[in-house]
Structures are given as C-alpha cells and as structure tokens.
Enzyme design. Structure first.
Site, PDB file in Angstrom:
ATOM      1  N   ASP A 104       0.741  -1.112  -0.235  1.00  0.00           N
ATOM      2  CA  ASP A 104      -0.077  -0.103  -0.048  1.00  0.00           C
ATOM      3  C   ASP A 104       0.954   1.289   0.046  1.00  0.00           C
ATOM      4  OD1 ASP A 104      -2.095   1.676   0.052  1.00  0.00           O
ATOM      5  OD2 ASP A 104      -2.849   0.888   1.822  1.00  0.00           O
ATOM      6  N   ASP A 295      -8.345  -7.049  -0.126  1.00  0.00           N
ATOM      7  CA  ASP A 295      -7.417  -7.120   0.852  1.00  0.00           C
ATOM      8  C   ASP A 295      -8.250  -6.485   2.014  1.00  0.00           C
ATOM      9  OD1 ASP A 295      -6.893  -4.053   0.292  1.00  0.00           O
ATOM     10  OD2 ASP A 295      -6.162  -4.375   2.378  1.00  0.00           O
ATOM     11  N   CYS A 333     -16.405 -26.414   8.409  1.00  0.00           N
ATOM     12  CA  CYS A 333     -14.987 -25.884   8.022  1.00  0.00           C
ATOM     13  C   CYS A 333     -13.928 -27.214   8.420  1.00  0.00           C
ATOM     14  CB  CYS A 333     -14.565 -24.713   8.895  1.00  0.00           C
ATOM     15  SG  CYS A 333     -12.822 -24.151   8.818  1.00  0.00           S
ATOM     16  N   CYS A 335     -10.568 -26.753   8.721  1.00  0.00           N
ATOM     17  CA  CYS A 335      -9.127 -26.177   9.061  1.00  0.00           C
ATOM     18  C   CYS A 335      -8.619 -26.941  10.234  1.00  0.00           C
ATOM     19  CB  CYS A 335      -9.176 -24.596   9.248  1.00  0.00           C
ATOM     20  SG  CYS A 335      -9.992 -23.873  10.785  1.00  0.00           S
ATOM     21  N   CYS A 338     -10.492 -26.170  13.350  1.00  0.00           N
ATOM     22  CA  CYS A 338     -11.789 -26.680  13.637  1.00  0.00           C
ATOM     23  C   CYS A 338     -11.830 -28.094  13.820  1.00  0.00           C
ATOM     24  CB  CYS A 338     -12.724 -26.317  12.561  1.00  0.00           C
ATOM     25  SG  CYS A 338     -13.447 -24.728  12.497  1.00  0.00           S
ATOM     26  N   HIS A 364      -8.291 -19.532  11.617  1.00  0.00           N
ATOM     27  CA  HIS A 364      -9.590 -20.176  11.203  1.00  0.00           C
ATOM     28  C   HIS A 364     -10.321 -19.056  10.258  1.00  0.00           C
ATOM     29  CE1 HIS A 364     -13.767 -21.239  10.741  1.00  0.00           C
ATOM     30  NE2 HIS A 364     -14.126 -20.151  11.130  1.00  0.00           N
TER      31      HIS A 364
END
Lengths: 401, 401
Positions: A104, A295, A333, A335, A338, A364
C-alpha cells in the site's frame, strides 16, 4: 545493476489473463515475478511485515496458501525504516517471505490520521504514531519507499475523500489524487530505470520484469466523479486499477452503488482491486460486479477480538452459551483449528487472555476467507457462480450458529 | 464405571526404568498410559491449558516433540472451572492434547499469592486472581480437581517455606507438607477407587493404569529438614518424588547444595523431579546430580519478553546492535525460526509489539531447551555426559553472541 541496459525488464512486470466469466464475474490468473495468483483473490494484510498472529509456515500450508500478502509503506517506513529493510535485502528477505507482495502507498494511512495530518499539493505532513516526530510523505517518497521494499505490486500515492464528502470537496480531492498518480507514475518509472527495486533478482527476472504499479480510482460516492477519476487514471496508464476510498464510513448501499456501477467500466484487460473490503458477503457481491482482488483486516483483526467468521454468520466466542460447547467454530470448516478445538476451549483461551485465542481465531478466519475465495473461483470456472452466491448468502444469513 | 472391579487399574499407573548411568546422571524411560517419556525430560508449562504462544501442532513436530506438558490445578480450577472441564471430557479432550499431562497441585501457586492467602492446618484460604472471590484449597480439593483434569501424573498438595526460612519455620512448614501429603495420598486413592479420573479410557487402560501421584520433598535450604521430609514422603509412598521449594528466592549455591546432597538420596527406582527449575545450565547441573524431570516457564515467559536462549548464552533481541543483523538467533540452532528469520526481523517484531515476536521467540526457546535435553540423554547413553556438560557450559559462558 551498472548499465542502463541491465535495468530494462526482460518481461512485462505482470500479466493478467481472464480465463472464465460468469456474468460480470471473472476468474483469472495474475502472473508475477514471484508466482502465479489465481483471481478473484483475497490478500491477507501484513501491515508491519507480519500477518498478525500467524507464522509464514502456517500461511504456506495448503489449508491457507495465499499467493500474495500486503505490506504497508507507512508502517514499514516509520519502523523499522527503509535503511534497515534495504540493509536486510528488501522486504521479502527481511521478513522471510518468498511469495508475492503488494504494498500500500501509505496514502490511506496518513489520511486516516485525521487531525494529526495536513495535506498540501506537495504531499502530507503528519506526526508519526511511533514517536510523534514530524514526517512528510509524498508521491515521490512513497515510490522510493516501495522500491526499497521491493514489492511485486506498488500502489500509487492517493488522497481519500471522506465517505460523506460533498461533490465539490470530492472533485477537489480526486483532482489531487490524479496529479499525485501522475507524479507516482513518473517517479516510479525513474526508480525502475535506476534499478532501486530491492525485490528484483536474477531469478525473478527469469519469470517477469520489474515492479508493477496500480492506479487508484477515487471520488467517494459520486459516480460521475468516480468516472472522471477512472478516465484520468487510465489515461496515465497503470498495470492494474483499484477502487479506493470505499468502506470509509459511507453506508454499505453507497459503497455497492459505486462498486456495481464503476467496476464494469474499469479496463477489462487489467486486474481490478477493491481496497480494504470486506466481509465474506461483500467479497462475493463485489466479485459479481467484476472485482478480482481484495484485501481486508477483518479476518485477522476480528480474530484478535474474539469474533469468528463462519459459514452461518459471525460468532462471538466470548458468549456464555459456548462455555461447554464441544462443537468446533464451524461444522462445515475443515481447518486445523476446527478439526482439533472446541468453542469451549477457544472461549476459555479468550477469557483467560491467552495469545493462543488470537492465534487460533486468526487462523480459522483466514481459512474461511481463503476457502471462500477458492470456492468462488471454482464456481466461476464451472459456470455456477450465481448458484454459489445464492446458497452462500442464504446459509450466512440463516445464522444457525 | 459401575463395579468396583472395573475401577481397579489393570496395570501400575506408571513404570520407570533406568537404562543408562553416567556418574549420578541417569537416562531412563517413564511409561505412562499416554506414551513413553525418555528422561531426563524437560516439560513445557501449559498453566491454563495452553503452552503460551504455541499451537499443539507445532509442539508435536519433530523439532520440539515434548512427550509431556504441565497443566495447573490452581488456574484451571478457577477458570474455566472443573465442571466445564469435566463436561468437556477432562483436560486432554478440553484442550485437544492426546499426550501425557502432569498437573501441579496448586500448592505453590496459592503460596505465591503471599499476603492474599492464609494457611491453616486444613488448607489455604485465598482470593482468586480472576475475580477476587474468596476460595479455599486443601489436599482433598486438589486431588478432586486433578482427578477431574485426568492428568497422568498428579502432584501432592504441599506447603512451601520461603527461601530464607529459619530452621524452626522450615520444620513447621515441612511437617504440614507431610500431613498434607498423607491426606493427598488418601484422597487420591479413594478417588481412583471411585473412578473419577477423567483421563482414564478403555484405550489408556490397555497401556497402563490409573493416575500416578508424586510426593514433594520440602525443607528449604536445611539439609537435615530435607532429609526428614524425604524419609517421611517415602514412608507414605508415591510413584515418584519431587524436590519442591527451590528457585524461590534462595541463592543458586543454596539451591545446588540441596540438589547435589538430596537427589542421590532419593529412591533410585523412582523418577526424580526438580520443580520449577531452571536455566539450561541449571538443568544440566541437576541432571549431573541425578534429576530426571524438569519444568520451567523460562523458555516461554522469557520468549515473551524478548529474551532468547542460545548455545552461547542469553540474547536480548531488543538490543540496537541487532537492528540490521541478518544472522539467526543461534547459528548452531536448526529450528524453523533460526532457519528462516533474522535477529533484525525479530527485533523489529518485538519493538512493534507484534504477537509474532512472542510466537517465534517462544518456539526457538522451547526448541533450545528440548534439543538440549535430547543431547543430554544421548550423552548419558553414550557415556560421554561429563564431556558434553563441560563443552556445553564452556560454550554458554563464552557469550560470543
């Protein structure tokens, strides 16, 4: 690099190919000198040289696997400073991240300082949030910093009008952004010529060229000012185009009016980046309008304050109702958080002030955002994006918890 | 479990075998119902159900790989509370850790509260650090909590004399510890009989039996009081013996006088645990005296305050001299942090208040402690521990940075 010839990029800085369309939505590939990025893409925010609360090794696992993250000119310039980063070989080497970086310009950050900054034609005077010292940032300085950082994608230095700015205020602000865009482009080109780009190596030159630079379209909620900004930015010519100055206090309907109206008018052959947005549902709506890149700090910041994003809506891990809940954050989920941990444990960690609460919720949340974008890309390629969008949104609003 | 028979352990709770000796130093294997633990062993501290700043997935990698971690009765009893942990299936299931756990009794923590606690024959009255509420902890309650936690190794509830306690004060304190040890043992045996141990499952019963309980030897710096404490504790009979009340403000020479004199007198056939100690050099000196087990917050706590343990001594990551240092924390370390990140980056993260500083320094420090203990075990088995000890200490004191 010692000769002018050797500073010439052997390849264009980036290449963007749209490979599938579904209405305005598009799936593509953005080729950078540090790898290919499938779009639409969500870029985790690494403001000060770290995506807060997560190790790069974790990011690089298949479960997360972002191909590009953000860095921030404002923060890194003030601390540790450009001389430090240059001495350490540029931002990639300094932080230990070999994949692509977008930086940025610092324009939005100094604008956000409010009363602490003063904007003039030349640039922005402000006081450092680190030590209160007076500082000055301009299009030229921002380009110099971003060359030293050596990111794959540099953002032009822009000025942002408030979400509720009048038409006249917005035109004035947008015109300044255009002049700054021109100065950004000029200084950027000089710096590339001079070979000050820290991220360029013999290896990256084999893949593609020097840094790319994106222009930023401003104009608050005023569509015709946005259109003028777009025309002026395209006239200067950039490698990609961003919508800036959204999600800065205006109503969501105003934001989507701009996104829906302006995105399809942005050059089709270039990547389109919606800056600083947003929730999972925002991302999907913006993809439907033709946006390719996003983003947002939401997955990381909200993770640190105990909020999880799930397929059925937001979850406040602090709630007493989770005290003995052995369920994971999100049943849908897969992941690592999880798979292993319960809501009860995460709640306990959060209430105990344990760092692991932030670490796990951040993980997560990033998994949820990145998975969602993977599913978005797949649905566009398969021609079923409208169905995906409808089902995703319905589930999110069911709020089943 | 419904019948008395089914509450009987099919196997002894733990088995300890010494497999090599080098002077007083010994290498052994401690077999628990949740895996074998090679000794001498360093146990990372997971006070509130998390080893601060590190995910279990990281701990389980080969690079760290502790076979046992600590949990704390005092902290977990106050928050989230035993009913919560029991409702979630015991501490292993609650936190998502399948390997062995040792739980501290809470005796040391309530003693540490100083003016906030009042010790009587019955137990200790104190105010909770969480909400200021009045609380009471006794040997019986500690045993009940540790049964609900379901750890592999339970610690007796003890009382600690200050490091500078007189002989009379120490005798009085040590006698109370003995009476509490007897009450701990009795209540522990009842609870095992009643089958309240949350950590016991059909699967663990296949490996070994119910929980084990260790007794704690007190007596401050007074060797004869320590000897009386040891005799009285052995008389009650435990599955292992710990030296408590060290590293609580006494000089290091006083601590090592106790460790060097008392350790060889502790029962040879049982594991010997030095509680709350210490630096890497402390660990090696204590191993030389015959200690098998250690826990200490130093690698995690100091990691969070910017201190790294290295093969050449301690390193303060905040120091200005590391501003552009591209070297890793420790050139001799092969941990993932040292493979990837520079001192300059870690310093930047620390000064920026980034969580990742704590995460990375914690990881490295744990790697250093756990690697050191691996090397200690290997050197004992190879009969070269004295050489290892000398070289390790010389390098540490060279302070080459």
């Amino acid at each position: 690099m010692s000769t002018k010839e050797s500073n010439k990029s052997p390849q264009p800085p980036i290449r963007f190919d749209v490979i599938a369309r579904d209405g305005e939505a598009r799936a593509g590939v953005l080729k950078t000198r540090r790898g290919e990025i499938e779009t639409p893409v969500f870029m985790p925010v690494g403001t000060a040289g770290t995506v807060k609360g997560i190790r790069f090794e974790e990011l690089e696992t298949e479960e997360l696997d972002p191909k590009i993250i953000l860095g921030n000119t404002y923060h890194l310039w003030l601390r540790p400073g450009i001389e430090t980063i240059r001495a350490c070989g540029g931002l990639h080497k300094f932080i230990g991240w070999e994949r692509a970086l977008l930086t940025d310009s610092g324009g939005f950050q100094v604008w956000s300082l409010g009363a602490l900054r003063k904007i003039s034609e030349e640039g922005t005077h402000f006081r450092s949030h680190v030590d209160g010292s007076p500082q000055f940032l301009s299009p030229e300085i921002s380009m110099e910093v971003q060359a030293a950082l050596g990111s794959e994608i540099v953002m032009a230095f822009d000025e942002c009008a408030p979400g509720n700015a009048t038409r006249d205020e917005t035109i004035k602000s947008m015109s300044l952004t255009t002049r700054w865009a021109q100065r950004s482009r000029s200084r950027f080109d000089q710096l590339q010529e001079e070979g000050t780009d820290s991220g360029r190596t013999a290896a990256t030159d084999q893949v593609s060229g020097a840094q790319a630079i994106f222009g930023i379209v401003q104009g608050a909620r005023h569509l015709n000012v946005r259109r003028d900004s777009l025309a002026q930015t395209v006239e200067i010519g950039f490698d990609g185009y961003a919508l800036g100055g959204l999600s800065v206090g205006e109503e969501k309907s105003a934001m989507f009016e701009v996104v829906n109206e302006i995105t399809p008018e942005m050059p089709d052959a270039y990547p389109r980046y919606l800056m600083g947005v947003g929730t999972p549902e925002d991302l999907i709506e913006a993809v439907a309008a033709g946006i390719d890149m996003f983003d947002c700090v939401l997955p990381t910041r909200n993770g640190r304050t105990g909020q999880a994003f799930t397929s059925t809506g937001k979850l406040n891990i602090k709630n007493a109702q989770w005290a003995t809940a052995v369920r994971p954050i999100d049943d849908r989920c897969n992941c690592s958080v999880c798979r292993r941990h319960s809501r009860a444990y995460l709640r306990h960690l959060y209430l105990s002030g344990e760092m692991l609460a932030s670490i796990l919720l951040t993980h997560h949340n990033l998994a949820f955002f990145l998975d969602t974008m993977r599913a978005v890309r797949q649905s566009i390629r398969s021609g079923v994006f409208p169905k995906f969008r409808r089902e995703f949104t319905e589930r999110l609003n069911a709020n089943g918890e």
